[in-house]
Design a protein around this motif. Structure first.
Motif, PDB file in Angstrom:
ATOM      1  N   ALA A 129      -1.870  10.144   9.759  1.00 31.01           N
ATOM      2  CA  ALA A 129      -1.488   8.730   9.811  1.00 31.01           C
ATOM      3  C   ALA A 129      -1.566   8.258  11.255  1.00 31.01           C
ATOM      4  O   ALA A 129      -0.621   8.420  12.026  1.00 31.01           O
ATOM      5  CB  ALA A 129      -0.082   8.543   9.255  1.00 31.01           C
TER       6      ALA A 129
ATOM      7  N   LEU B 202      -2.637   2.247   4.958  1.00 27.84           N
ATOM      8  CA  LEU B 202      -2.503   3.685   4.690  1.00 27.84           C
ATOM      9  C   LEU B 202      -3.017   4.428   5.916  1.00 27.84           C
ATOM     10  O   LEU B 202      -2.335   4.542   6.892  1.00 27.84           O
ATOM     11  CB  LEU B 202      -3.221   4.055   3.396  1.00 27.84           C
ATOM     12  CG  LEU B 202      -2.536   3.470   2.131  1.00 27.84           C
ATOM     13  CD1 LEU B 202      -3.301   3.794   0.869  1.00 27.84           C
ATOM     14  CD2 LEU B 202      -1.088   3.947   2.011  1.00 27.84           C
TER      15      LEU B 202
ATOM     16  N   PHE C 247       2.572  10.031  -1.416  1.00 26.37           N
ATOM     17  CA  PHE C 247       2.165   9.084  -0.381  1.00 26.37           C
ATOM     18  C   PHE C 247       2.579   9.522   1.026  1.00 26.37           C
ATOM     19  O   PHE C 247       2.331   8.794   1.985  1.00 26.37           O
ATOM     20  CB  PHE C 247       2.750   7.700  -0.670  1.00 26.37           C
ATOM     21  CG  PHE C 247       2.004   6.923  -1.718  1.00 26.37           C
ATOM     22  CD1 PHE C 247       1.196   5.848  -1.356  1.00 26.37           C
ATOM     23  CD2 PHE C 247       2.107   7.248  -3.062  1.00 26.37           C
ATOM     24  CE1 PHE C 247       0.513   5.113  -2.318  1.00 26.37           C
ATOM     25  CE2 PHE C 247       1.428   6.519  -4.026  1.00 26.37           C
ATOM     26  CZ  PHE C 247       0.625   5.448  -3.663  1.00 26.37           C
TER      27      PHE C 247
ATOM     28  N   HIS D  58      -2.513   4.218  -6.881  1.00 23.76           N
ATOM     29  CA  HIS D  58      -2.629   2.991  -6.087  1.00 23.76           C
ATOM     30  C   HIS D  58      -3.658   2.053  -6.721  1.00 23.76           C
ATOM     31  O   HIS D  58      -3.409   0.869  -6.934  1.00 23.76           O
ATOM     32  CB  HIS D  58      -3.042   3.387  -4.665  1.00 23.76           C
ATOM     33  CG  HIS D  58      -3.298   2.256  -3.726  1.00 23.76           C
ATOM     34  ND1 HIS D  58      -4.526   1.628  -3.617  1.00 23.76           N
ATOM     35  CD2 HIS D  58      -2.483   1.623  -2.822  1.00 23.76           C
ATOM     36  CE1 HIS D  58      -4.462   0.685  -2.705  1.00 23.76           C
ATOM     37  NE2 HIS D  58      -3.234   0.648  -2.204  1.00 23.76           N
TER      38      HIS D  58
ATOM     39  N   TYR E 290       2.191   8.529   4.957  1.00 20.67           N
ATOM     40  CA  TYR E 290       1.598   7.251   5.329  1.00 20.67           C
ATOM     41  C   TYR E 290       2.629   6.139   5.497  1.00 20.67           C
ATOM     42  O   TYR E 290       3.515   5.951   4.665  1.00 20.67           O
ATOM     43  CB  TYR E 290       0.555   6.830   4.288  1.00 20.67           C
ATOM     44  CG  TYR E 290      -0.636   7.746   4.256  1.00 20.67           C
ATOM     45  CD1 TYR E 290      -1.539   7.766   5.320  1.00 20.67           C
ATOM     46  CD2 TYR E 290      -0.847   8.616   3.198  1.00 20.67           C
ATOM     47  CE1 TYR E 290      -2.623   8.610   5.318  1.00 20.67           C
ATOM     48  CE2 TYR E 290      -1.935   9.465   3.183  1.00 20.67           C
ATOM     49  CZ  TYR E 290      -2.821   9.473   4.243  1.00 20.67           C
ATOM     50  OH  TYR E 290      -3.896  10.322   4.239  1.00 20.67           O
ATOM     51  N   ASN E 291       2.436   5.386   6.571  1.00 14.74           N
ATOM     52  CA  ASN E 291       3.170   4.153   6.803  1.00 14.74           C
ATOM     53  C   ASN E 291       4.685   4.324   6.754  1.00 14.74           C
ATOM     54  O   ASN E 291       5.364   3.785   5.890  1.00 14.74           O
ATOM     55  CB  ASN E 291       2.720   3.093   5.787  1.00 14.74           C
ATOM     56  CG  ASN E 291       2.931   1.697   6.312  1.00 14.74           C
ATOM     57  OD1 ASN E 291       4.005   1.135   6.120  1.00 14.74           O
ATOM     58  ND2 ASN E 291       1.949   1.139   6.977  1.00 14.74           N
TER      59      ASN E 291
ATOM     60  N   HIS F  94       0.827  -1.212   0.000  1.00  9.78           N
ATOM     61  CA  HIS F  94       0.000   0.000   0.000  1.00  9.78           C
ATOM     62  C   HIS F  94       0.861   1.263   0.000  1.00  9.78           C
ATOM     63  O   HIS F  94       0.653   2.152  -0.829  1.00  9.78           O
ATOM     64  CB  HIS F  94      -0.920   0.016   1.226  1.00  9.78           C
ATOM     65  CG  HIS F  94      -2.021  -0.992   1.211  1.00  9.78           C
ATOM     66  ND1 HIS F  94      -2.983  -1.044   0.237  1.00  9.78           N
ATOM     67  CD2 HIS F  94      -2.324  -1.985   2.083  1.00  9.78           C
ATOM     68  CE1 HIS F  94      -3.838  -2.020   0.500  1.00  9.78           C
ATOM     69  NE2 HIS F  94      -3.446  -2.614   1.602  1.00  9.78           N
ATOM     70  N   PRO F  95       1.821   1.401   0.920  1.00  9.73           N
ATOM     71  CA  PRO F  95       2.653   2.606   0.921  1.00  9.73           C
ATOM     72  C   PRO F  95       3.659   2.601  -0.215  1.00  9.73           C
ATOM     73  O   PRO F  95       3.954   1.562  -0.809  1.00  9.73           O
ATOM     74  CB  PRO F  95       3.357   2.554   2.277  1.00  9.73           C
ATOM     75  CG  PRO F  95       3.414   1.100   2.623  1.00  9.73           C
ATOM     76  CD  PRO F  95       2.139   0.522   2.069  1.00  9.73           C
TER      77      PRO F  95
END
Length: 529
Positions: A241, A304, A224, A281, A227-228, A216-217
């Protein structure tokens, strides 16, 4: 607060990210929910699962009514697999980094910039998809999972999704976000060959199932952030996040976490950047499910965050429509997932979850290429973990990675081929079997059981040589039943004692018949009908 109101008012409509067509999906499920739950599985992840804990604060426990899991036929096929191989390969393999792309986060700015440029000279001439798949088959694997894209953002397939913003780690004055326009994929290397296409084609010719891993990240694409564990954090990281039911920040102390690399703060992502991030994504996942024939599983990884969950949920609704038979790993999507993956351990009990599971465990020191031969755990380790997982109703994947040239360590090859030899003798008691009821999956520390789906046979596996007599308390064959070692046709003598149980006689000459891989674990077939 009511969970459904939390989803709609807290992170749906007010975020500006919820796609209009998804409003109906948020309506109460009613009878449709009852129909879904009439399936064999409750689709509830274990509360102890790390990735469930990271998303349960914003991913609703009960999926929206418009959502469908994979059909029972896909679940049945999944549970028949039993043994697979997990493959991690990417830019990190050129540097022989343990831990896949995770070490990237701690690289200094100049090291990060060098890492990002490595693809320009990457030519893995040792890669041969048919050779790989033949090796997996010889190892007894019925499937493999391959990293189409890890967290570092490098795609191992031909993607039309474009990265529009990235970090220049050596910009004057410090790291800066800059414009770009590239796929950041294997097609932009001198190799210019779609690795995923070659592997899926080879697998489909061989009748082997495919699981495509997707992160996902994306740490290359600055859209992005944050996130993560993205290497770019933002002023509002703590609210954008967050994880878990307590809404704690994903990185509670960013300065400490990025201590070596240095904390880099950039502006919050704009609405345009977030929209572009989620569109890219979705496009990449859509490509993986439409360009390579049927994909049996998609191995989602990480998560995410709450701000974009409504869009990710809508992506999942979309992916279900275009590939309804595909099994999705639960990471990042909570109970929307079809299966989950205990990582680095076999659950201690078969009641761990009624959601299908696939243990993932590295054969070497990590999932990526392992150069140290001493760190490979051995065929015996693979077989014992496989038997243990299958006895509890699960599957088992051994993780390996090739080097930057696309070749596996000789120790990995030898140990997995040895596993394959054992499975040739004992596969009947592994593949397409099911767990016995209640706690009858084991007796003591050294005996594990499986059963045939039609209950006509019970399979007993002893980690140690049973000696001249094997006593089993939980098995009572019918009169005249045949008992034999797997891989052998000769019947063994046996009797049933009401006080002791099933007593199987094993004459001393049997010990000499077991050579090489046959000694990894000893399997018997006990006729029950």
């Amino acid at each position: 607060m009511d969970r459904r109101k939390f989803i709609v008012n807290g992170y749906g409509l007010t975020s500006g990210l919820l796609l209009a067509g998804n409003l109906q999906a948020l309506m109460p499920a009613g009878r449709d929910l009852q129909a879904k739950y009439s399936k064999k599985y409750s689709h509830r992840l274990p509360l102890s699962d790390h990735h469930y804990q990271r998303t349960c604060g914003y991913v609703e426990e009960t999926p929206v009514s418009a959502y469908n899991w994979a059909p029972d036929s896909a679940y049945e096929d999944f549970q028949d697999i039993k043994f697979g191989i997990r493959l991690h390969w990417g830019i990190y393999s050129l540097l022989r980094l343990r831990g896949e792309s995770w070490p990237y986060l701690q690289l200094l700015p100049e090291e990060k910039q060098t890492y990002q440029e490595l693809y320009k000279s990457w030519y893995p001439g040792g890669f041969d998809a048919d050779e790989w798949v033949n090796f997996f088959a010889e190892s007894g694997a019925k499937m493999f999972a391959f990293t189409s894209k890890h967290h570092d953002g490098f795609s191992m397939f031909d993607t039309n999704a474009r990265v529009k913003k990235r970090v220049n780690w050596l910009a004057p004055g410090g790291p800066a976000i800059e414009d770009c326009d590239l796929a950041y994929s294997i097609m932009e290397t001198p190799f210019k060959r779609d690795i995923v296409k070659e592997l899926t084609t080879a697998a489909q010719r061989k009748g082997m199932k495919v699981d495509l891993y997707f992160s996902h990240p994306d740490w290359y694409d600055s859209d992005f952030r944050p996130y993560n564990y993205h290497p770019l954090q933002v002023p509002d990281s703590a609210t954008i996040a967050v994880v878990g039911k307590n809404k704690t920040p994903e990185i509670e102390d960013p300065k400490k976490y990025f201590a070596k690399a240095g904390l880099v703060i950039k502006p919050n992502p704009s609405k345009e950047e977030v929209t572009r991030m989620m569109a890219r994504h979705r496009l990449q996942l859509e490509e993986l499910l439409t360009k390579y024939g049927h994909i049996d599983m998609v191995c989602l990884d990480q998560w995410l965050g709450p701000e974009v969950w409504p869009v990710l949920r809508d992506t999942m609704l979309h992916l279900r429509k275009i590939s309804p038979q595909t099994m999705f790993r639960a990471r990042g999507i909570g109970n929307y997932g079809d299966y989950y993956t205990p990582e680095g351990f076999v659950p201690g009990s078969k009641e761990n979850s009624d959601t299908p599971w696939f243990v993932i465990h590295s054969l070497g020191g990590s999932f990526s290429y392992e150069a140290d031969e001493q760190k490979y755990k051995g065929a015996s380790w693979v077989v014992k973990n496989l038997v243990d997982a299958v006895a509890k109703g699960g599957n088992f994947m051994a993780g390996i990675g090739p080097d930057g040239n696309g070749q596996f360590h000789p120790a990995a090859i030898a140990q997995l081929k040895e596993t394959g030899k054992w499975l040739k003798l004992n596969g009947e008691g592994i593949y397409a079997t099911r767990a016995r009821g209640a706690d009858q999956w084991k007796e003591g520390d050294h005996i594990r059981f499986t059963r045939s789906k039609d209950n006509r046979a019970v399979y007993a596996f002893s980690y140690e040589w049973p000696g001249e007599q094997l006593v089993l308390k939980t098995v009572r064959p019918p009169k005249g039943a045949t008992i034999r070692f797997l891989g052998f046709s000769e019947a063994l003598k046996w009797k049933y004692d009401s006080a002791k149980g099933l007593i199987i006689a094993i004459s001393p000459e049997w010990r000499d018949k077991f050579r090489g891989a046959a000694n990894l674990t000893y399997g018997l077939r006990i006729e029950m009908a």
